[in-house]
Design an enzyme around this catalytic site. Structure first.
Site, PDB file in Angstrom:
ATOM      1  N   HIS B 283       0.818  -1.221   0.000  1.00 32.91           N
ATOM      2  CA  HIS B 283       0.000   0.000   0.000  1.00 32.91           C
ATOM      3  C   HIS B 283       0.847   1.263   0.000  1.00 32.91           C
ATOM      4  CE1 HIS B 283       0.297   0.748   4.394  1.00 32.91           C
ATOM      5  NE2 HIS B 283       0.195  -0.548   4.534  1.00 32.91           N
ATOM      6  N   GLU B 329      -4.803   1.824   2.742  1.00 31.20           N
ATOM      7  CA  GLU B 329      -4.902   0.639   3.594  1.00 31.20           C
ATOM      8  C   GLU B 329      -5.081   1.043   5.054  1.00 31.20           C
ATOM      9  OE1 GLU B 329      -3.529  -2.635   6.245  1.00 31.20           O
ATOM     10  OE2 GLU B 329      -2.667  -0.660   6.042  1.00 31.20           O
ATOM     11  N   GLU B 330      -4.354   2.090   5.448  1.00 33.88           N
ATOM     12  CA  GLU B 330      -4.240   2.397   6.878  1.00 33.88           C
ATOM     13  C   GLU B 330      -5.555   2.804   7.533  1.00 33.88           C
ATOM     14  OE1 GLU B 330      -1.952   1.504   8.586  1.00 33.88           O
ATOM     15  OE2 GLU B 330      -0.058   1.575   7.513  1.00 33.88           O
ATOM     16  N   ASP B 357       3.263  -6.522   3.275  1.00 35.81           N
ATOM     17  CA  ASP B 357       2.887  -5.446   4.186  1.00 35.81           C
ATOM     18  C   ASP B 357       3.244  -5.816   5.624  1.00 35.81           C
ATOM     19  OD1 ASP B 357       1.830  -3.156   5.322  1.00 35.81           O
ATOM     20  OD2 ASP B 357      -0.247  -3.827   5.209  1.00 35.81           O
ATOM     21  N   HIS B 427       3.920   2.501  12.589  1.00 33.99           N
ATOM     22  CA  HIS B 427       3.041   3.660  12.813  1.00 33.99           C
ATOM     23  C   HIS B 427       3.675   4.738  13.687  1.00 33.99           C
ATOM     24  CE1 HIS B 427      -0.810   1.038  12.035  1.00 33.99           C
ATOM     25  NE2 HIS B 427       0.040   0.998  11.041  1.00 33.99           N
TER      26      HIS B 427
END
Lengths: 461, 461
Positions: B283, B329-330, B357, B427
């Site tokens: 992504h 995606e997130e 991923d 993240h």
């Protein structure tokens, strides 16, 4: 078909062996991993060794501090015996930080990062400046011959091969330049040697390491240094544009008289076979540029952790288990040789030895130096390691420090962590505590403890 | 014995399958790995995406830059088709850096690092300050009840389980706090939520991630933030000493109207079965704190590299191979859903999809979401991956973006890199280019390309 059936039985019998033992073994191995990950001490130990002591080259004050620390920490474990084994080691010091530049014309210079190789002689005061000539191999040197090399600095620039999956193989294919480059170049009249760092990454860290002058007399020795991979690429490009550029290098390293140091040894005496010895170890000395966290602080604390984990989970080994923190692996191997010599003299029956000296990265498995019967036994344990993603069990080298223990019947093993990042740090300033991941280190310690447990339980064939 | 012989034949027939094909396959796979390691482009691409573009949250200018970059780079490969697929995505912005402190008594405060969770509402201007109460689970909340929670900030502090070997399992066991913590706490009258970062390491980085308010009305929504693991431990200790301490948090994040963005798609049209589609992807969007190098810059450039490596080694796929750089995606998965919807509407026969991923670390293998026949075929390829130390082939999840493609007969796969370090960066601000090792990234790309090659050659069962 007749030939296939016995093979089938062989397969089935291995399986049934695994099944008979696997339940209790699985439980103990799980306890080992859980304890290492939830309540481990390896990372805390490494923090102290790296950040409170730091780089600990043989013969240095830091090496002595590390000996005292190792002895104190092992004693605190409450194991049966802890002692120091005296060993004379080389003492070499780097002196002030080395300095080098490339000179395209007088006054027009570009600095490049170098560091003296361990054991090198210094340059004369003020350094040397000379034309520099690039080679890839000793064969290149011979082809150039004395006339083209005399009075020059030789630049060994063979890179590590990036397409080899195991980086230690790529290291093996290059390290002759570092170890014997000076000895070879001196024969052709070179006055100095610069070696491309043993590093797969392009960066600005020069990587030191041991070298030998072979049978050169003192008068024939020439100074030798490593240059960073970026520096090597720059130098090579500049030489292509202008083969007449000069190289300046200045180093004031020095070799002193041998000094006394120590292997640090701890033992849990075996409950059933106290006269069968199993060794686990790493080397306490390191190079001086970084703090030696991967090489080999990791191996030291993982080896100490093996004995601590046995105590912690209440496992009492049948055989005598010794942790040995070897002194002077990097530039002499005196500790490993001494330990083996004393063991032989005392007639101690060493049956197994395991070394961790390939960095504190995620453990992938082990390599073994042993006979087929023992290797077969190891294979039968594979499924016990599967839940921990430990999958690599191959014949091959073990570890430098335990090598001198080699004899008929002994099993020698080396932990094989993931090797992709090892040479980013190896022997360089960035081999520091922050480059070690806590979980990866702890998984390594648990993997080693599990193998020790299995060899203790089932013995050596 | 009768039962054993057919099993034996089954084993032999798998072996002979492997032997028949292994020579040519081995040669091609070696070429794939060599090219990736010696002449790869994934690392250079990642350098650009991470350092020249940076964090690229859906709807941001950087996300648009990444779309344009992806399209341009795929076109430069000279593959058959490159296009953008329009998709509406959420747009959420963080605003100024968040601020929080623990107050033991008026004027006596300790700052702690927090960051808003993606999708959170802001605090009122000037922030909120309230008593804070620690829980580990939603069950804890229910036990406390409305009276004890009302008017307070709820602090979810269940740590990731360190004794799980696969860190994604540990993540799975904790992420409910982040995703649904605010929705649950609001039901009991909480006015804000602080969640321990999903990180196995103790450090000072708060880790963001998606959250949902479930079916809460706008009036019932409460602000939610992550706190660093060190911050969480500090807060927990201080609460034990004094349960009356207050917590202040200030955030001005905001949700905007959906905006248009794009999946970036490239295709090499199949030479024999152009209507059978095989997808490889990662992504393109990332969180905004770091530059998203591991999550999922790595997956993006590895997927692009699959097509480039095929071109580079001169392999012409029989089936149509598509690289898809998924958007969003997130915080929405809109790109993955859109791609699957369009594929279904057009009646495109997708037979295989692979996602990367899980970070750019050393590849250990793949997990598969497929039927037994296909999984058996994968098992027969194991030995082809052995020289590259790729050993993990298991049933399990694949990837979020390719999930919507799921249907009868399709094989979905996910690259499984070593997971020990992933959540150190996930993240958070430190998910940056320097945390990715070039070789590990390149090995991943080669491993993916090899699996794509095998599925293209032998087809899906």
């Amino acid at each position: 078909m007749k030939k296939i059936i016995p093979i089938l039985f062989a397969i089935l019998s291995i399986n049934s062996f695994a099944q008979n033992n696997s339940k209790e073994d699985s439980t103990i191995i799980k306890k080992i991993y859980d304890t290492s990950l939830l309540n481990g001490k390896s990372y805390e130990w490494l923090d102290y060794l790296s950040n409170q002591i730091g780089g600990r080259l043989s013969g240095s004050i830091n090496a002595q501090k590390a000996v005292e620390w190792g002895e104190k920490e092992l004693k605190a474990l409450g194991i049966d015996k802890v002692w120091l084994q005296s060993v004379m080691v080389p003492k070499w010091t780097r002196g002030v930080t080395e300095f080098a530049y490339i000179e395209t014309e007088p006054g027009k210079t570009t600095n490049v990062p170098i560091c003296a190789l361990g054991g090198s002689i210094p340059t004369p005061i003020g350094g040397i400046k000379a034309p520099i000539i690039e080679v890839k191999t000793f064969e290149d040197l011979r082809e150039l011959g004395y006339d083209k090399v005399e009075g020059k600095i030789v630049f060994f620039n063979r890179p590590m091969q990036a397409d080899l999956i195991e980086t230690f193989k790529a290291y093996g294919g290059c390290v002759d330049q570092r170890y014997s480059g000076a000895a070879e170049a001196a024969k052709f009249g070179a006055i100095g040697v610069i070696v491309r760092s043993m590093n797969l990454r392009l960066d600005d860290y020069p990587h030191t390491g041991s070298m030998s002058y072979g049978d050169l007399t003192n008068n024939d020795k020439i100074p030798a240094a490593a240059i960073s991979t970026n520096g090597a690429n720059l130098l090579s490009s500049m030489l292509k544009l202008n083969p007449k550029i000069k190289f300046h290098m200045n180093m004031n390293c020095r070799t002193w008289k041998d000094v006394e140091s120590f292997n640090v040894i701890g033992e849990i005496t075996g409950s059933e076979f106290p006269n069968e010895y199993m060794v686990v170890g790493g080397h306490l000395d390191s190079w001086d540029l970084g703090d030696g966290s991967h090489d080999d602080g990791a191996g030291v604390v993982q080896s100490m952790e093996v004995l601590r984990l046995f105590k912690e989970i209440g496992y009492k080994p049948k055989r005598s288990i010794r942790v040995v923190l070897f002194m002077n692996e990097e530039n002499g191997l005196r500790g490993g040789k001494k330990y083996a010599k004393v063991a032989k003299n005392k007639g101690e029956n060493h049956v197994f030895a395991l070394e961790s000296d390939a960095g504190g990265f995620t453990p992938r498995g082990f390599s073994f130096d042993c006979d087929d019967a023992n290797f077969e036994q190891v294979q039968s344990w594979k499924s016990l390691f599967e839940p921990y993603l430990v999958h690599y069990f191959a014949k091959g080298g073990s570890g430098a420090d335990i090598g001198p223990l080699k004899k008929e019947g002994i099993v020698l093993a080396g932990l094989r962590p993931d090797s992709q990042r090892y040479f980013d740090y190896h022997h360089a300033k960035n081999d520091t505590f922050d480059a070690v991941n806590k979980r990866e280190l702890e998984l390594g310690a648990a993997t080693m403890t599990s193998l020790m447990y299995l060899f203790d339980t089932y013995g050596v064939k």
